[in-house]
Write a protein that holds these residues in place. Structure first.
Motif, PDB file in Angstrom:
ATOM      1  N   ARG A   1      -2.128   7.855  -0.959  1.00 33.95           N
ATOM      2  CA  ARG A   1      -2.201   6.391  -1.136  1.00 33.95           C
ATOM      3  C   ARG A   1      -3.534   5.998  -1.775  1.00 33.95           C
ATOM      4  O   ARG A   1      -3.579   5.138  -2.658  1.00 33.95           O
ATOM      5  CB  ARG A   1      -2.031   5.678   0.207  1.00 33.95           C
ATOM      6  N   GLN A   2      -4.598   6.623  -1.332  1.00 38.19           N
ATOM      7  CA  GLN A   2      -5.917   6.324  -1.891  1.00 38.19           C
ATOM      8  C   GLN A   2      -5.953   6.663  -3.375  1.00 38.19           C
ATOM      9  O   GLN A   2      -6.558   5.951  -4.181  1.00 38.19           O
ATOM     10  CB  GLN A   2      -6.986   7.120  -1.138  1.00 38.19           C
TER      11      GLN A   2
ATOM     12  N   GLN B   1      -4.822   3.940  -5.643  1.00 35.31           N
ATOM     13  CA  GLN B   1      -5.532   2.666  -5.487  1.00 35.31           C
ATOM     14  C   GLN B   1      -5.614   1.949  -6.837  1.00 35.31           C
ATOM     15  O   GLN B   1      -5.926   2.540  -7.862  1.00 35.31           O
ATOM     16  CB  GLN B   1      -6.943   2.912  -4.950  1.00 35.31           C
TER      17      GLN B   1
ATOM     18  N   GLN C   1       1.116  -2.800  -4.909  1.00 28.37           N
ATOM     19  CA  GLN C   1       1.512  -2.289  -3.601  1.00 28.37           C
ATOM     20  C   GLN C   1       2.965  -1.843  -3.574  1.00 28.37           C
ATOM     21  O   GLN C   1       3.310  -0.832  -2.944  1.00 28.37           O
ATOM     22  CB  GLN C   1       1.278  -3.346  -2.522  1.00 28.37           C
TER      23      GLN C   1
END
Length: 293
Positions: free
Chosen positions: A235-236, A239, A243
């Motif tokens: 997920r990072q 970034q 979303q």
């Protein structure tokens, strides 16, 4: 003898451009729907007979000219939260134009309930198409081999590594050339034979990412390793992306990790008369994309 005019929406994408090539090589009359005629000009290099037509989903006035005189449509929608609305818009345009067949590009497992978000979007569009009254067929491919070029080539070239949160999950990756070959077989056949059918399209083998890394390394003549990312790290790494995109990709990775994308289906060979291309063949063909930077 006049051949059917086949419109491909999203014709500059991974599958769309391969289908333009496959149909043009078989003498079909191909109309390539592109967001920009200038950007779509490279499709003319595949075959100078390809018709380019502007098809911009956000500009509905482009739809009537794009669909006028079209007999069949290969429906590709953008990967976005608006894809169901876009699909409805294009299906309505096809119906208004009197198109006699629509073949939709979907995704493997789209029929699963409740499924993941990507599958739900595809399923909703599939259902709208089924209820449209049009003759239709659906192709549901597994993950594209080309994704390793689109999303991972930089990491492979620069660091000799593939970073994904897939654990030891196996996926039956498919070459976009094979998706195009299957779609072409449907579009050049009698629509009645395929009406209402949904075809799962996969490679002939389900591979772990460790195996993918080894195969790419062998083709490129270098060591390539797989780094199994924890979910938080994955997920990072995304970034800055919207979303919805992060969530959709993490869901997709999760079903791969759990082994739900390892299905090997016979439909591709039945449609094309030949086995699916192997990952080793793909890696060898594209070895320069993975060469050390």
């Amino acid at each position: 003898m006049k051949t059917d005019t086949i419109l491909i929406t999203g014709a500059t994408g991974t599958v769309g451009s391969e289908l333009v090539r496959a149909l043009a090589n078989r003498g079909a009359t191909v109309r390539a729907g592109v967001h920009s005629v200038i950007k779509g000009d490279r499709l003319k290099h595949l075959n100078p007979e390809v018709q380019l037509v502007e098809l911009a989903f956000e500009r509905p006035e482009t739809l009537v000219p794009a669909f006028t005189g079209v007999d069949r449509v290969f429906l590709i929608t953008p990967f976005s939260p608006e894809q169901v609305a876009v699909a409805r818009q294009l299906i309505d345009a096809a119906k208004a134009a009197g198109v006699k067949q629509v073949v939709k590009l979907s995704a493997l497992g789209a029929e699963a309930e409740p499924g993941i978000q990507l599958g739900r979007w595809h399923r909703e569009a599939e259902q709208y198409l089924a209820q449209s009254g049009l003759s239709y067929a659906i192709v549901r491919p597994s993950s594209f081999m080309q994704n390793f070029i689109t999303y991972h080539a930089d990491g492979i070239r620069q660091q000799g590594a593939i970073y994904l949160p897939l654990g030891q999950g196996r996926l039956s990756y498919i070459d976009a050339q094979d998706i195009a070959a299957a779609a072409a077989a449907i579009l050049l056949d009698d629509p009645i034979r395929h009406h209402g059918r949904a075809y799962p399209l996969t490679g002939s083998e389900a591979l772990s990412t460790d195996e993918v890394a080894r195969i790419i390394g062998q083709a490129a003549g270098r060591d390539v390793r797989y780094v199994d990312l924890p979910e938080d790290a994955a997920r990072q790494g995304m970034q800055g992306a919207p979303q919805w995109l992060v969530d959709a990709m993490m869901e997709l990775n999760a079903i791969g990790k759990a082994g739900y994308a390892a299905t090997v289906a016979p439909d591709l060979e039945r449609l094309t008369g030949r086995p699916a291309r192997t990952f080793a063949e793909f890696a060898q063909d594209h070895r320069t994309a993975f060469a050390a930077a």
